[in-house]
Design a protein around this motif. Structure first.
Motif, mmCIF file in Angstrom:
data_model
loop_
_atom_site.group_PDB
_atom_site.id
_atom_site.type_symbol
_atom_site.label_atom_id
_atom_site.label_comp_id
_atom_site.label_asym_id
_atom_site.label_seq_id
_atom_site.Cartn_x
_atom_site.Cartn_y
_atom_site.Cartn_z
ATOM 1 N N GLY A 67 0.816 -1.212 0.000
ATOM 2 C CA GLY A 67 0.000 0.000 0.000
ATOM 3 C C GLY A 67 0.848 1.259 0.000
ATOM 4 N N ILE A 68 1.884 1.265 0.812
ATOM 5 C CA ILE A 68 2.790 2.417 0.867
ATOM 6 C C ILE A 68 3.526 2.582 -0.461
ATOM 7 C CG2 ILE A 68 4.904 3.306 1.946
ATOM 8 C CD1 ILE A 68 3.874 1.974 4.568
ATOM 9 N N VAL A 69 4.043 1.490 -1.002
ATOM 10 C CA VAL A 69 4.785 1.553 -2.264
ATOM 11 C C VAL A 69 3.884 2.034 -3.401
ATOM 12 C CG1 VAL A 69 5.975 0.151 -4.007
ATOM 13 C CG2 VAL A 69 6.484 -0.175 -1.582
ATOM 14 N N PHE A 70 2.710 1.447 -3.538
ATOM 15 C CA PHE A 70 1.793 1.851 -4.602
ATOM 16 C C PHE A 70 1.381 3.308 -4.442
ATOM 17 C CE2 PHE A 70 -0.146 -2.467 -6.057
ATOM 18 C CZ PHE A 70 1.120 -2.926 -6.349
ATOM 19 N N SER A 71 1.106 3.744 -3.216
ATOM 20 C CA SER A 71 0.712 5.134 -2.976
ATOM 21 C C SER A 71 1.802 6.094 -3.433
ATOM 22 C CB SER A 71 0.438 5.370 -1.492
ATOM 23 O OG SER A 71 -0.614 4.585 -1.052
ATOM 24 N N CYS A 72 3.039 5.792 -3.085
ATOM 25 C CA CYS A 72 4.151 6.677 -3.456
ATOM 26 C C CYS A 72 4.343 6.726 -4.966
ATOM 27 C CB CYS A 72 5.443 6.212 -2.784
ATOM 28 S SG CYS A 72 5.453 6.439 -0.998
ATOM 29 N N VAL A 73 4.304 5.580 -5.621
ATOM 30 C CA VAL A 73 4.535 5.536 -7.071
ATOM 31 C C VAL A 73 3.415 6.255 -7.820
ATOM 32 C CG1 VAL A 73 4.696 3.995 -9.072
ATOM 33 C CG2 VAL A 73 5.954 3.464 -6.984
ATOM 34 N N ILE A 74 2.177 5.954 -7.500
ATOM 35 C CA ILE A 74 1.051 6.589 -8.177
ATOM 36 C C ILE A 74 1.025 8.087 -7.886
ATOM 37 C CG2 ILE A 74 -1.472 6.666 -8.339
ATOM 38 C CD1 ILE A 74 -0.193 4.212 -9.664
ATOM 39 N N TRP A 75 1.345 8.482 -6.658
ATOM 40 C CA TRP A 75 1.383 9.894 -6.285
ATOM 41 C C TRP A 75 2.393 10.658 -7.145
ATOM 42 C CZ3 TRP A 75 5.125 13.054 -3.934
ATOM 43 C CH2 TRP A 75 4.656 14.259 -3.401
ATOM 44 N N LEU A 76 3.547 10.021 -7.408
ATOM 45 C CA LEU A 76 4.564 10.673 -8.226
ATOM 46 C C LEU A 76 4.078 10.950 -9.646
ATOM 47 C CD1 LEU A 76 7.793 8.787 -7.107
ATOM 48 C CD2 LEU A 76 7.203 11.178 -6.684
ATOM 49 N N PHE A 77 3.171 10.138 -10.153
ATOM 50 C CA PHE A 77 2.630 10.364 -11.485
ATOM 51 C C PHE A 77 1.449 11.341 -11.481
ATOM 52 C CE2 PHE A 77 4.789 6.313 -12.170
ATOM 53 C CZ PHE A 77 5.470 6.588 -13.342
ATOM 54 N N ILE A 78 0.645 11.301 -10.441
ATOM 55 C CA ILE A 78 -0.554 12.133 -10.391
ATOM 56 C C ILE A 78 -0.221 13.603 -10.127
ATOM 57 C CG2 ILE A 78 -2.667 12.584 -9.075
ATOM 58 C CD1 ILE A 78 -3.049 9.611 -8.813
ATOM 59 N N VAL A 79 0.733 13.881 -9.272
ATOM 60 C CA VAL A 79 1.044 15.267 -8.902
ATOM 61 C C VAL A 79 1.427 16.119 -10.120
ATOM 62 C CG1 VAL A 79 2.704 16.704 -7.644
ATOM 63 C CG2 VAL A 79 1.543 14.850 -6.476
ATOM 64 N N PRO A 80 2.369 15.684 -10.968
ATOM 65 C CA PRO A 80 2.664 16.519 -12.143
ATOM 66 C C PRO A 80 1.475 16.635 -13.099
ATOM 67 C CG PRO A 80 4.352 14.835 -11.871
ATOM 68 C CD PRO A 80 3.282 14.556 -10.885
ATOM 69 N N GLY A 81 0.697 15.563 -13.229
ATOM 70 C CA GLY A 81 -0.471 15.604 -14.102
ATOM 71 C C GLY A 81 -1.498 16.622 -13.632
ATOM 72 N N LEU A 82 -1.796 16.648 -12.347
ATOM 73 C CA LEU A 82 -2.740 17.624 -11.808
ATOM 74 C C LEU A 82 -2.176 19.037 -11.850
ATOM 75 C CD1 LEU A 82 -4.301 15.736 -8.771
ATOM 76 C CD2 LEU A 82 -5.362 16.250 -10.971
ATOM 77 N N TRP A 83 -0.866 19.168 -11.696
ATOM 78 C CA TRP A 83 -0.230 20.480 -11.780
ATOM 79 C C TRP A 83 -0.400 21.055 -13.187
ATOM 80 C CZ3 TRP A 83 4.622 21.788 -14.222
ATOM 81 C CH2 TRP A 83 5.053 23.093 -13.957
ATOM 82 N N ILE A 84 -0.165 20.240 -14.208
ATOM 83 C CA ILE A 84 -0.347 20.683 -15.593
ATOM 84 C C ILE A 84 -1.816 20.982 -15.865
ATOM 85 C CG2 ILE A 84 -0.191 19.940 -18.012
ATOM 86 C CD1 ILE A 84 2.362 18.379 -17.154
#
Length: 106
Positions: A67-84
């Motif tokens: 859960g921790i690993v998946f959260s960190c990996v997915i978060w790294l992809f979502i943050v730049p996407g939402l920023w753009i």
């Protein structure tokens, strides 16, 4: 209720992902651990299937770790996407109900 925001905080986004992934994967992992007690090869660690009580013990730790690993990996992809996305349009989030919402008495 609908909330329109320019941006979502990184901390709030991580919290949502962490709770969702960790809870879901822990429940799934425990079900696999219970199946491992009865001999099913559902828990694998370092290429070796763990069955019996050993499989259950491994499953207890695998759920939160994944859960921790998946959260960190997915978060790294979502943050730049939402920023753009925030440069072009505000973010609309819909809620079914809120904690402070008063119940309607008829």
């Amino acid at each position: 209720m609908e909330v329109i925001a320019k941006k979502i905080s990184k901390k709030s986004l991580f919290k949502i992902l962490f709770i969702g992934f960790t809870t879901g994967l822990t429940i799934f992992s425990l079900l696999c651990g219970i199946a491992a007690i009865f001999g099913a090869e559902t828990i694998q660690w370092n290429g070796i299937y763990r069955t019996g009580i050993e499989g259950l013990i491994y499953s207890i730790f695998m759920g939160p770790v994944l859960g921790i690993v998946f959260s960190c990996v997915i978060w790294l992809f979502i943050v730049p996407g939402l920023w753009i996305y925030s440069f072009f349009q505000p973010l609309k989030v819909s809620f079914k109900s809120t904690v402070n919402e008063h119940s309607k008495i008829v």
